[in-house]
Design an enzyme around this catalytic site. Structure first.
Site, short mmCIF file in Angstrom:
data_model
loop_
_atom_site.label_atom_id
_atom_site.label_comp_id
_atom_site.label_asym_id
_atom_site.label_seq_id
_atom_site.Cartn_x
_atom_site.Cartn_y
_atom_site.Cartn_z
CB CYS A 123 -0.92 -0.16 1.16
SG CYS A 123 -2.00 1.46 1.63
N GLY A 170 -5.91 5.69 4.91
CA GLY A 170 -5.82 5.61 6.17
C GLY A 170 -6.99 4.51 6.97
CB SER A 224 -8.16 -4.77 4.04
OG SER A 224 -8.94 -3.76 3.44
CG LEU A 225 -8.32 -12.27 4.06
CD1 LEU A 225 -8.33 -12.55 5.51
CD2 LEU A 225 -9.11 -13.33 3.27
CG HIS A 226 -4.92 -7.62 1.42
ND1 HIS A 226 -6.03 -7.47 0.27
CD2 HIS A 226 -5.16 -6.49 2.32
CE1 HIS A 226 -6.34 -6.20 0.46
NE2 HIS A 226 -6.29 -5.73 1.64
CB CYS A 345 -5.43 -0.25 -7.07
SG CYS A 345 -7.20 -0.42 -6.83
#
Length: 382
Positions: A123, A170, A224-226, A345
């Site tokens: 990120c 954030g 937000s697993l990812h 993104c």
């Protein structure tokens, strides 16, 4: 010698807070509803324009109060209809807000912090570090600005903004009070009247605050697993070391159960080439989520400079999706939107910084932060 009065910004006050404000200045509580309608339904920031408010009260408000949203630094519109606003907040930093139209739905992706302290490895916001929490006025101000830009004032049944997602810059749960206040305004009929099913908070997994959330509001929840296991998630989402998957998923289930309705958890999963995109990862994910009512949004990674990650091939994405489909999950793969205005993104940081060097409009911007998950984390909510 005179002391300057710090004016109360009415933009971020919820209905109870607005009523308390009018009580405190010796006015009737019904004034709260009048003023809230002017601010949120009509986009008015000039007390003189509030024609059903007495002149004496308008004059009083001009001395002690204001309606002040974040400063709009830029607005860009993509050929596909996506819009992006760069707004400057009180700390001097800038945050980004992205609007994504899709059929009859228009989703606004709202930021809650300038920067982020969680440092997820893929990120771009996390790479900038944490700068400041946004105030409630700065959070709801993003909705206020977007709503006015569409000419959606006065408010109509056919609204440009049908969904709002706290999926921008954030971690919303680390700015808990301000985010909850802003979401109440999003849903309040005196605010924007958006259904609780169409307001979504996305978290990387701050477990205690997920449990606290259910005591205050009943918005939709996205995780937000990812990664499908703790070892990999520890690398990608470091907060997992404190709140591992079992603990996290149990807290999400408690929250969803507290809603008392047939609502499902949204799972966000950014696909990273050769990192978390293999069939075995999909198999693990099936096992992990088998008892959790959910829908899954797969987000192919869009690289940003020095990220160290790549986008998976289309074949790899399809294989991953098929594995989940075969297990009975509702799965969507996000399409890239707004690339021509750097709203996809992973595009935001580098492109905005380049513009800072080129344009006088950005000269005063000292810290520009952006989120690799900003634009596309909004597209398929509800």
């Amino acid at each position: 010698m005179t002391t300057s009065t710090v004016k109360t910004n009415l933009l971020g006050l919820t209905q109870p807070e607005m009523e308390k404000f009018f009580d405190s200045i010796g006015e009737k509580r019904f004034r709260a509803g009048q003023v809230m309608k002017w601010i949120h339904h009509f986009g008015v920031d000039d007390f003189d324009a509030m024609t059903n408010v007495s002149k004496a009260l308008r004059d009083k408000l001009k001395v002690i109060a204001e309606v002040r949203g974040p400063e709009v630094v830029s607005e860009d519109i993509s050929t596909d209809g996506t819009r992006k606003w760069v707004v400057r907040v009180a700390s001097g930093s800038c945050v980004e807000t992205v609007y994504i139209p899709q059929g009859k739905r228009g989703t606004l992706c709202v930021s809650s912090q300038a920067g982020c302290a969680l440092d997820c490895s893929f990120c771009s916001t996390g790479k900038q570090g944490f700068n400041s929490n946004l105030t409630a006025a700065e959070v709801i101000g993003q909705v206020w600005i977007a709503n006015k830009s569409f000419g959606s004032v006065p408010a109509t049944v056919d609204r440009a903004i049908t969904n709002v997602v706290m999926m921008g810059m954030g971690e919303p749960l680390l700015n808990f009070d301000n985010v909850v206040a802003a979401m109440h305004l999003m849903m309040d009929d005196l605010g924007y009247g958006i259904s609780k099913r169409r307001v979504t908070l996305s978290t990387s997994g701050v477990v205690p605050m997920i449990d606290e959330l259910s005591k205050h509001i009943d918005v939709s929840l996205a995780l937000s697993l990812h990664a499908p296991n703790d070892a990999l998630r520890n690398q990608l989402v470091p907060i997992n070391k404190k709140y591992p998957l079992k603990m996290l998923l149990e807290s999400c289930q408690r929250y969803m159960s507290s809603l008392g309705e047939k609502r499902v958890l949204t799972i966000e999963y950014t696909l990273l080439k050769d990192i978390n995109d293999k069939v075995e990862h999909a198999v693990e994910m099936v096992e992990l989520l088998k008892d959790i009512p959910c829908k899954i949004n797969l987000i192919p990674f869009n690289p940003f400079p020095h990220s160290g990650y790549e986008r998976p091939s289309n074949n790899a994405i399809r294989r991953f999706q098929d594995q989940l489909h075969q297990a009975g999950f509702n799965v969507t793969v996000r399409t890239t939107r707004g690339e021509d205005i750097d709203a996809a993104c992973g595009q935001l940081v580098g492109q905005v910084l380049d513009r800072t060097r080129r344009s006088e409009r950005y000269i005063a911007v000292r810290e520009l932060n952006a989120d690799g998950d900003l634009a596309q984390n909004a597209a398929n909510t509800n």
